[in-house]
Design a protein around this motif. Sequence first.
Motif, PDB file in Angstrom:
ATOM      1  N   GLY A  85       1.694   6.191  -0.011  1.00  0.00           N
ATOM      2  CA  GLY A  85       2.957   5.914  -0.800  1.00  0.00           C
ATOM      3  C   GLY A  85       3.843   4.974  -0.527  1.00  0.00           C
ATOM      4  N   THR A  86       4.521   4.049  -0.941  1.00  0.00           N
ATOM      5  CA  THR A  86       5.310   3.004  -0.905  1.00  0.00           C
ATOM      6  C   THR A  86       6.622   3.025  -1.494  1.00  0.00           C
ATOM      7  OG1 THR A  86       4.208   1.543  -2.406  1.00  0.00           O
ATOM      8  CG2 THR A  86       3.839   1.214   0.018  1.00  0.00           C
ATOM      9  N   PRO A  87       7.327   4.282  -1.207  1.00  0.00           N
ATOM     10  CA  PRO A  87       8.722   4.619  -1.919  1.00  0.00           C
ATOM     11  C   PRO A  87       9.912   3.426  -1.716  1.00  0.00           C
ATOM     12  CG  PRO A  87       8.324   5.910   0.114  1.00  0.00           C
ATOM     13  CD  PRO A  87       7.229   5.138  -0.274  1.00  0.00           C
ATOM     14  N   PRO A  88      10.619   3.476  -2.646  1.00  0.00           N
ATOM     15  CA  PRO A  88      11.632   2.347  -2.402  1.00  0.00           C
ATOM     16  C   PRO A  88      12.492   2.836  -1.325  1.00  0.00           C
ATOM     17  CG  PRO A  88      11.993   3.592  -4.485  1.00  0.00           C
ATOM     18  CD  PRO A  88      11.118   4.243  -3.983  1.00  0.00           C
ATOM     19  N   ASP A  89      12.840   1.610  -0.469  1.00  0.00           N
ATOM     20  CA  ASP A  89      13.503   1.944   0.920  1.00  0.00           C
ATOM     21  C   ASP A  89      15.251   2.017   0.272  1.00  0.00           C
ATOM     22  OD1 ASP A  89      14.136   1.867   3.512  1.00  0.00           O
ATOM     23  OD2 ASP A  89      13.139  -0.014   3.851  1.00  0.00           O
ATOM     24  N   GLU A  90      16.308   1.941   1.365  1.00  0.00           N
ATOM     25  CA  GLU A  90      17.432   2.179   0.901  1.00  0.00           C
ATOM     26  C   GLU A  90      17.821   1.120   0.034  1.00  0.00           C
ATOM     27  OE1 GLU A  90      19.389   2.748   4.526  1.00  0.00           O
ATOM     28  OE2 GLU A  90      18.721   4.606   4.907  1.00  0.00           O
ATOM     29  N   ASP A  91      17.457  -0.320   0.375  1.00  0.00           N
ATOM     30  CA  ASP A  91      17.638  -1.638  -0.479  1.00  0.00           C
ATOM     31  C   ASP A  91      17.050  -1.423  -1.845  1.00  0.00           C
ATOM     32  OD1 ASP A  91      15.733  -2.279   0.646  1.00  0.00           O
ATOM     33  OD2 ASP A  91      16.425  -3.870   1.606  1.00  0.00           O
ATOM     34  N   GLY A  92      16.028  -0.668  -2.104  1.00  0.00           N
ATOM     35  CA  GLY A  92      15.052  -1.005  -3.157  1.00  0.00           C
ATOM     36  C   GLY A  92      14.019  -1.448  -2.897  1.00  0.00           C
ATOM     37  N   SER A  93      13.691  -2.160  -1.776  1.00  0.00           N
ATOM     38  CA  SER A  93      12.542  -2.654  -1.390  1.00  0.00           C
ATOM     39  C   SER A  93      11.295  -1.748  -1.093  1.00  0.00           C
ATOM     40  CB  SER A  93      12.637  -3.706  -0.322  1.00  0.00           C
ATOM     41  OG  SER A  93      13.271  -3.150   0.982  1.00  0.00           O
ATOM     42  N   ALA A  94      10.312  -1.864  -1.073  1.00  0.00           N
ATOM     43  CA  ALA A  94       8.998  -0.929  -0.640  1.00  0.00           C
ATOM     44  C   ALA A  94       9.412  -0.559   0.900  1.00  0.00           C
ATOM     45  CB  ALA A  94       7.620  -1.674  -1.120  1.00  0.00           C
ATOM     46  N   ASP A  95       9.080   0.788   0.957  1.00  0.00           N
ATOM     47  CA  ASP A  95       9.204   1.375   2.208  1.00  0.00           C
ATOM     48  C   ASP A  95       7.904   1.225   2.887  1.00  0.00           C
ATOM     49  OD1 ASP A  95       9.423   2.417   4.762  1.00  0.00           O
ATOM     50  OD2 ASP A  95      10.821   4.207   3.759  1.00  0.00           O
ATOM     51  N   LEU A  96       7.662   0.482   4.055  1.00  0.00           N
ATOM     52  CA  LEU A  96       6.270   0.215   4.346  1.00  0.00           C
ATOM     53  C   LEU A  96       5.912   1.129   5.758  1.00  0.00           C
ATOM     54  CD1 LEU A  96       6.056  -3.695   4.300  1.00  0.00           C
ATOM     55  CD2 LEU A  96       5.363  -2.091   2.650  1.00  0.00           C
ATOM     56  N   LYS A  97       6.490   2.086   5.853  1.00  0.00           N
ATOM     57  CA  LYS A  97       6.595   2.865   6.976  1.00  0.00           C
ATOM     58  C   LYS A  97       5.061   3.623   6.761  1.00  0.00           C
ATOM     59  CE  LYS A  97       9.181   6.931   5.933  1.00  0.00           C
ATOM     60  NZ  LYS A  97      10.447   7.423   5.667  1.00  0.00           N
ATOM     61  N   TYR A  98       4.798   4.065   5.872  1.00  0.00           N
ATOM     62  CA  TYR A  98       3.395   4.758   5.792  1.00  0.00           C
ATOM     63  C   TYR A  98       2.282   3.965   5.894  1.00  0.00           C
ATOM     64  CZ  TYR A  98       6.549   8.394   4.075  1.00  0.00           C
ATOM     65  OH  TYR A  98       7.434   9.386   3.685  1.00  0.00           O
ATOM     66  N   VAL A  99       2.354   2.812   5.266  1.00  0.00           N
ATOM     67  CA  VAL A  99       1.346   1.798   5.294  1.00  0.00           C
ATOM     68  C   VAL A  99       1.214   1.172   6.737  1.00  0.00           C
ATOM     69  CG1 VAL A  99       0.845  -0.638   4.765  1.00  0.00           C
ATOM     70  CG2 VAL A  99       1.734   0.817   2.967  1.00  0.00           C
ATOM     71  N   LEU A 100       2.349   1.026   7.551  1.00  0.00           N
ATOM     72  CA  LEU A 100       2.114   0.490   8.711  1.00  0.00           C
ATOM     73  C   LEU A 100       1.849   1.860   9.787  1.00  0.00           C
ATOM     74  CD1 LEU A 100       5.194  -1.659   9.046  1.00  0.00           C
ATOM     75  CD2 LEU A 100       2.879  -2.393   8.720  1.00  0.00           C
ATOM     76  N   SER A 101       2.148   2.913   9.515  1.00  0.00           N
ATOM     77  CA  SER A 101       1.390   4.166  10.233  1.00  0.00           C
ATOM     78  C   SER A 101      -0.080   4.261  10.215  1.00  0.00           C
ATOM     79  CB  SER A 101       2.161   5.281  10.002  1.00  0.00           C
ATOM     80  OG  SER A 101       1.563   6.411   9.992  1.00  0.00           O
ATOM     81  N   VAL A 102      -0.593   3.839   8.814  1.00  0.00           N
ATOM     82  CA  VAL A 102      -1.895   3.816   8.722  1.00  0.00           C
ATOM     83  C   VAL A 102      -2.667   2.793   9.474  1.00  0.00           C
ATOM     84  CG1 VAL A 102      -3.823   3.522   7.120  1.00  0.00           C
ATOM     85  CG2 VAL A 102      -1.990   4.952   6.375  1.00  0.00           C
ATOM     86  N   ALA A 103      -1.814   1.405   9.432  1.00  0.00           N
ATOM     87  CA  ALA A 103      -2.447   0.248  10.264  1.00  0.00           C
ATOM     88  C   ALA A 103      -2.601   0.735  11.784  1.00  0.00           C
ATOM     89  CB  ALA A 103      -1.454  -0.803   9.966  1.00  0.00           C
ATOM     90  N   LYS A 104      -1.639   1.461  12.295  1.00  0.00           N
ATOM     91  CA  LYS A 104      -1.395   1.760  13.713  1.00  0.00           C
ATOM     92  C   LYS A 104      -2.637   2.742  14.306  1.00  0.00           C
ATOM     93  CE  LYS A 104       1.797   3.736  16.916  1.00  0.00           C
ATOM     94  NZ  LYS A 104       1.388   5.084  17.294  1.00  0.00           N
ATOM     95  N   THR A 105      -2.690   3.535  13.267  1.00  0.00           N
ATOM     96  CA  THR A 105      -3.657   4.770  13.311  1.00  0.00           C
ATOM     97  C   THR A 105      -5.114   4.042  13.585  1.00  0.00           C
ATOM     98  OG1 THR A 105      -2.364   6.528  12.700  1.00  0.00           O
ATOM     99  CG2 THR A 105      -4.917   7.196  12.798  1.00  0.00           C
TER     100      THR A 105
END
Length: 139
Positions: A85-105
Motif C-alpha cells: 500500500g501507498t496510503p496518503p502521507d500527512e501532506d497528502g503525498s504517497a507514503d512510501l515507507k512500505y515500498v522502501l521497506s520491501v526494497a530494503k528487504t
Amino acid sequence: MNIAIVGTGYVGLVSGTCFAEVGFDVTCVDIDEKKIDDLRHGIIPIYEPRLDEMVKKNVEAGRLHFSTSLADVIDDVEVVFSAVGTPPDEDGSADLKYVLSVAKTFGENIRKYTILVTKSTVPVGTAAKVKEAVQTALD
Ligand SMILES: NC(=O)c1ccc[n+]([C@@H]2O[C@H](COP(=O)([O-])OP(=O)(O)OC[C@H]3O[C@@H](n4cnc5c(N)ncnc54)[C@H](O)[C@@H]3O)[C@@H](O)[C@H]2O)c1
C-alpha cells in the motif's frame, strides 16, 4: 518462471492469482499473518468475481503459494513484484515507507540476479529511491 508478489491486497492477490492462472509459479507474500493463514485455509480477504475459485484452482495445481516472508522465497524467484500500500502521507503525498521497506528487504536478501518491479501507485522519482534503498541494503 517463478514470481513473488509482496503485498497480498487487492492488487497483489488479484495479480498473483492471474499470473498463476496463466502458468507462472507464484508466491504471494504479506506481513499480515492472519491474512496469509486465512488464504492458506481458502479464506479470501476481498471480493472479486471468480477470485475465490481461481485461488482454489491454482493452489490445488501447485502454482499459487502464500508466505509471510520474502526472505524465505527470494532465492526461488526470478521476479519480485512489490504491491504494498501507498496510503496518503500527512501532506497528502504517497507514503512510501512500505515500498522502501520491501526494497530494503529485497536488497538484504538477494543472492543472484533478481528483478524488482514496483507495482504500487507511486510518484515520479520513486524508482530512484527504490534503487537507492536496494543499493544501501546491498552495501
Ligand atoms: N486497489 C486498487 O484497485 C488499486 C488500483 C490501482 C493501484 N492501486 C495501488 O496498488 C497499491 C496496493 O493497493 P491495494 O489496494 O492492493 O492495497 P492493500 O492495502 O489492499 O494491500 C496492501 C498489502 O500490503 C501488505 N504489506 C505492507 N507492507 C508489507 C511488507 N513490508 N511486506 C509484505 N506485505 C506488506 C499489507 O499487509 C496489505 O495486505 C497501492 O499503491 C495502490 O494505490 C490499487
